[in-house]
Design a protein around this motif. Structure first.
Motif, PDB file in Angstrom:
ATOM      1  N   LYS A  21      82.797 -66.271  97.677  1.00  0.00           N
ATOM      2  CA  LYS A  21      82.550 -67.205  96.549  1.00  0.00           C
ATOM      3  C   LYS A  21      81.283 -66.958  96.089  1.00  0.00           C
ATOM      4  O   LYS A  21      80.225 -67.459  97.135  1.00  0.00           O
ATOM      5  CB  LYS A  21      83.049 -68.453  96.989  1.00  0.00           C
ATOM      6  CG  LYS A  21      84.405 -68.489  97.407  1.00  0.00           C
ATOM      7  CD  LYS A  21      84.956 -69.924  97.869  1.00  0.00           C
ATOM      8  CE  LYS A  21      86.151 -70.037  98.008  1.00  0.00           C
ATOM      9  NZ  LYS A  21      86.907 -71.231  98.434  1.00  0.00           N
ATOM     10  N   THR A  22      80.885 -66.599  94.836  1.00  0.00           N
ATOM     11  CA  THR A  22      79.549 -66.371  94.554  1.00  0.00           C
ATOM     12  C   THR A  22      79.002 -67.357  93.497  1.00  0.00           C
ATOM     13  O   THR A  22      79.480 -67.855  92.567  1.00  0.00           O
ATOM     14  CB  THR A  22      79.528 -64.917  93.902  1.00  0.00           C
ATOM     15  OG1 THR A  22      80.645 -64.968  92.670  1.00  0.00           O
ATOM     16  CG2 THR A  22      79.974 -63.808  94.618  1.00  0.00           C
ATOM     17  N   PRO A  23      77.769 -68.120  94.093  1.00  0.00           N
ATOM     18  CA  PRO A  23      77.267 -69.045  93.254  1.00  0.00           C
ATOM     19  C   PRO A  23      76.575 -68.473  91.942  1.00  0.00           C
ATOM     20  O   PRO A  23      76.083 -67.413  91.906  1.00  0.00           O
ATOM     21  CB  PRO A  23      76.286 -69.937  94.042  1.00  0.00           C
ATOM     22  CG  PRO A  23      75.997 -69.070  95.140  1.00  0.00           C
ATOM     23  CD  PRO A  23      77.210 -67.876  95.382  1.00  0.00           C
ATOM     24  N   TYR A  24      76.479 -69.127  90.881  1.00  0.00           N
ATOM     25  CA  TYR A  24      75.761 -68.813  89.814  1.00  0.00           C
ATOM     26  C   TYR A  24      75.143 -70.060  89.184  1.00  0.00           C
ATOM     27  O   TYR A  24      75.527 -71.235  89.602  1.00  0.00           O
ATOM     28  CB  TYR A  24      76.462 -68.173  88.662  1.00  0.00           C
ATOM     29  CG  TYR A  24      77.779 -69.082  88.186  1.00  0.00           C
ATOM     30  CD1 TYR A  24      77.385 -69.664  87.049  1.00  0.00           C
ATOM     31  CD2 TYR A  24      79.040 -69.032  88.878  1.00  0.00           C
ATOM     32  CE1 TYR A  24      78.701 -70.348  86.655  1.00  0.00           C
ATOM     33  CE2 TYR A  24      79.778 -69.855  88.611  1.00  0.00           C
ATOM     34  CZ  TYR A  24      79.896 -70.659  87.200  1.00  0.00           C
ATOM     35  OH  TYR A  24      81.008 -71.156  86.766  1.00  0.00           O
ATOM     36  N   PHE A  25      74.318 -70.266  88.347  1.00  0.00           N
ATOM     37  CA  PHE A  25      73.405 -71.145  87.702  1.00  0.00           C
ATOM     38  C   PHE A  25      73.016 -70.718  86.306  1.00  0.00           C
ATOM     39  O   PHE A  25      72.769 -69.663  85.987  1.00  0.00           O
ATOM     40  CB  PHE A  25      72.463 -71.674  88.707  1.00  0.00           C
ATOM     41  CG  PHE A  25      71.267 -70.545  88.905  1.00  0.00           C
ATOM     42  CD1 PHE A  25      70.069 -70.808  88.337  1.00  0.00           C
ATOM     43  CD2 PHE A  25      71.538 -69.483  89.809  1.00  0.00           C
ATOM     44  CE1 PHE A  25      69.136 -69.679  88.626  1.00  0.00           C
ATOM     45  CE2 PHE A  25      70.530 -68.459  90.142  1.00  0.00           C
ATOM     46  CZ  PHE A  25      69.284 -68.705  89.598  1.00  0.00           C
ATOM     47  N   SER A  26      72.306 -71.712  85.614  1.00  0.00           N
ATOM     48  CA  SER A  26      71.751 -71.411  84.323  1.00  0.00           C
ATOM     49  C   SER A  26      70.494 -70.511  84.224  1.00  0.00           C
ATOM     50  O   SER A  26      70.958 -69.617  83.677  1.00  0.00           O
ATOM     51  CB  SER A  26      71.352 -72.724  83.532  1.00  0.00           C
ATOM     52  OG  SER A  26      72.751 -73.508  83.268  1.00  0.00           O
ATOM     53  N   ALA A  27      69.405 -70.918  84.739  1.00  0.00           N
ATOM     54  CA  ALA A  27      68.169 -70.124  84.318  1.00  0.00           C
ATOM     55  C   ALA A  27      67.142 -70.433  85.811  1.00  0.00           C
ATOM     56  O   ALA A  27      67.215 -71.572  86.366  1.00  0.00           O
ATOM     57  CB  ALA A  27      67.642 -70.838  83.056  1.00  0.00           C
ATOM     58  N   SER A  28      66.564 -69.341  85.862  1.00  0.00           N
ATOM     59  CA  SER A  28      65.700 -69.258  87.127  1.00  0.00           C
ATOM     60  C   SER A  28      64.124 -69.408  86.445  1.00  0.00           C
ATOM     61  O   SER A  28      64.326 -69.196  85.368  1.00  0.00           O
ATOM     62  CB  SER A  28      65.685 -68.016  87.855  1.00  0.00           C
ATOM     63  OG  SER A  28      65.200 -66.728  87.458  1.00  0.00           O
ATOM     64  N   ASP A  29      63.304 -69.519  87.346  1.00  0.00           N
ATOM     65  CA  ASP A  29      61.778 -69.623  86.796  1.00  0.00           C
ATOM     66  C   ASP A  29      61.284 -68.450  87.138  1.00  0.00           C
ATOM     67  O   ASP A  29      59.915 -68.063  87.212  1.00  0.00           O
ATOM     68  CB  ASP A  29      61.076 -70.680  87.746  1.00  0.00           C
ATOM     69  CG  ASP A  29      61.196 -70.481  89.092  1.00  0.00           C
ATOM     70  OD1 ASP A  29      61.600 -69.448  89.805  1.00  0.00           O
ATOM     71  OD2 ASP A  29      60.645 -71.305  89.726  1.00  0.00           O
ATOM     72  N   VAL A  67      70.596 -70.285  93.402  1.00  0.00           N
ATOM     73  CA  VAL A  67      71.267 -69.291  94.334  1.00  0.00           C
ATOM     74  C   VAL A  67      72.174 -68.394  93.624  1.00  0.00           C
ATOM     75  O   VAL A  67      73.089 -69.055  92.616  1.00  0.00           O
ATOM     76  CB  VAL A  67      71.988 -70.065  95.442  1.00  0.00           C
ATOM     77  CG1 VAL A  67      72.634 -69.131  96.200  1.00  0.00           C
ATOM     78  CG2 VAL A  67      71.034 -70.900  96.222  1.00  0.00           C
ATOM     79  N   GLY A  68      72.212 -66.861  93.741  1.00  0.00           N
ATOM     80  CA  GLY A  68      73.048 -66.266  93.219  1.00  0.00           C
ATOM     81  C   GLY A  68      72.572 -65.613  91.779  1.00  0.00           C
ATOM     82  O   GLY A  68      71.553 -65.255  91.754  1.00  0.00           O
ATOM     83  N   MET A  69      73.443 -65.621  91.065  1.00  0.00           N
ATOM     84  CA  MET A  69      73.412 -65.038  89.497  1.00  0.00           C
ATOM     85  C   MET A  69      72.935 -66.131  88.564  1.00  0.00           C
ATOM     86  O   MET A  69      73.471 -67.083  88.518  1.00  0.00           O
ATOM     87  CB  MET A  69      74.460 -64.437  89.037  1.00  0.00           C
ATOM     88  CG  MET A  69      74.372 -63.722  87.820  1.00  0.00           C
ATOM     89  SD  MET A  69      75.835 -62.717  87.214  1.00  0.00           S
ATOM     90  CE  MET A  69      76.879 -63.775  86.923  1.00  0.00           C
ATOM     91  N   SER A  70      71.880 -66.069  87.628  1.00  0.00           N
ATOM     92  CA  SER A  70      71.258 -66.599  86.784  1.00  0.00           C
ATOM     93  C   SER A  70      71.887 -66.225  85.467  1.00  0.00           C
ATOM     94  O   SER A  70      72.242 -65.212  85.206  1.00  0.00           O
ATOM     95  CB  SER A  70      69.690 -66.617  86.685  1.00  0.00           C
ATOM     96  OG  SER A  70      69.229 -65.517  86.029  1.00  0.00           O
ATOM     97  N   GLY A  71      72.384 -67.337  84.437  1.00  0.00           N
ATOM     98  CA  GLY A  71      72.707 -66.985  83.399  1.00  0.00           C
ATOM     99  C   GLY A  71      72.221 -66.109  82.236  1.00  0.00           C
ATOM    100  O   GLY A  71      72.270 -65.224  81.750  1.00  0.00           O
ATOM    101  N   CYS A  72      70.736 -66.670  82.482  1.00  0.00           N
ATOM    102  CA  CYS A  72      69.777 -66.010  81.634  1.00  0.00           C
ATOM    103  C   CYS A  72      69.481 -64.328  82.042  1.00  0.00           C
ATOM    104  O   CYS A  72      69.361 -63.699  81.129  1.00  0.00           O
ATOM    105  CB  CYS A  72      68.322 -66.617  81.226  1.00  0.00           C
ATOM    106  SG  CYS A  72      67.527 -67.065  83.149  1.00  0.00           S
ATOM    107  N   GLY A  73      69.407 -64.421  83.474  1.00  0.00           N
ATOM    108  CA  GLY A  73      69.126 -62.961  83.701  1.00  0.00           C
ATOM    109  C   GLY A  73      70.293 -62.039  83.538  1.00  0.00           C
ATOM    110  O   GLY A  73      70.163 -61.032  83.125  1.00  0.00           O
ATOM    111  N   ALA A  74      71.735 -62.477  83.684  1.00  0.00           N
ATOM    112  CA  ALA A  74      72.650 -61.817  83.402  1.00  0.00           C
ATOM    113  C   ALA A  74      72.968 -61.519  81.817  1.00  0.00           C
ATOM    114  O   ALA A  74      73.128 -60.365  81.381  1.00  0.00           O
ATOM    115  CB  ALA A  74      74.007 -62.426  83.676  1.00  0.00           C
ATOM    116  N   GLU A  75      72.404 -62.419  81.258  1.00  0.00           N
ATOM    117  CA  GLU A  75      72.543 -62.138  79.712  1.00  0.00           C
ATOM    118  C   GLU A  75      71.480 -61.223  79.275  1.00  0.00           C
ATOM    119  O   GLU A  75      71.502 -60.210  78.410  1.00  0.00           O
ATOM    120  CB  GLU A  75      72.233 -63.417  78.790  1.00  0.00           C
ATOM    121  CG  GLU A  75      72.263 -63.139  77.597  1.00  0.00           C
ATOM    122  CD  GLU A  75      71.866 -64.617  76.467  1.00  0.00           C
ATOM    123  OE1 GLU A  75      72.394 -64.599  75.214  1.00  0.00           O
ATOM    124  OE2 GLU A  75      71.473 -65.408  77.222  1.00  0.00           O
ATOM    125  N   GLY A  76      70.156 -61.303  79.756  1.00  0.00           N
ATOM    126  CA  GLY A  76      69.126 -60.343  79.349  1.00  0.00           C
ATOM    127  C   GLY A  76      69.617 -58.881  79.938  1.00  0.00           C
ATOM    128  O   GLY A  76      69.254 -57.892  79.195  1.00  0.00           O
TER     129      GLY A  76
END
Length: 102
Positions: A21-29, A67-76
């Motif tokens: 089960k992979t966590p994801y979140f909106s944006a990292s710094d 933790v996991g995959m960031s939305g902005c990073g995946a989009e980038g």
């Protein structure tokens, strides 16, 4: 996004034959966090979620647990032409992408 959802239907992240089960979140710094860094002790498959540089989010505020995959990073990365599998393998270490049996 509809095509992306359809093309990944039934796909799962796996480690040693088990679904992760992979966590994801909106944006990292600018980097992701490990589960331990945010107080998630004994998190299943914690070794999959090592802190990673996330330069696609540089200059943004941390939004979410990190933790996991960031939305902005995946989009980038997608905007650079990376495939879904390449993006997942970047954020989730030493995993396989499997298909659920129907």
């Amino acid at each position: 996004w509809v095509q992306a959802a359809k093309s990944t239907a039934g796909k799962v992240i796996m480690k040693n034959g088990q679904i992760v089960k992979t966590p994801y979140f909106s944006a990292s710094d600018g980097r992701t966090r490990s589960p331990e860094e945010v107080g998630w002790y004994n998190f299943p498959f914690a070794e999959v979620f090592n802190s990673k540089m996330d330069p696609w989010c540089n200059g943004q505020s941390q939004r979410g647990h990190g933790v996991g995959m960031s939305g902005c990073g995946a989009e980038g990365q997608a905007n650079e032409g990376k495939s879904a599998e390449e993006i997942l393998h970047y954020y989730f270490s030493d995993v396989e992408i499997g298909t659920l049996a129907h």
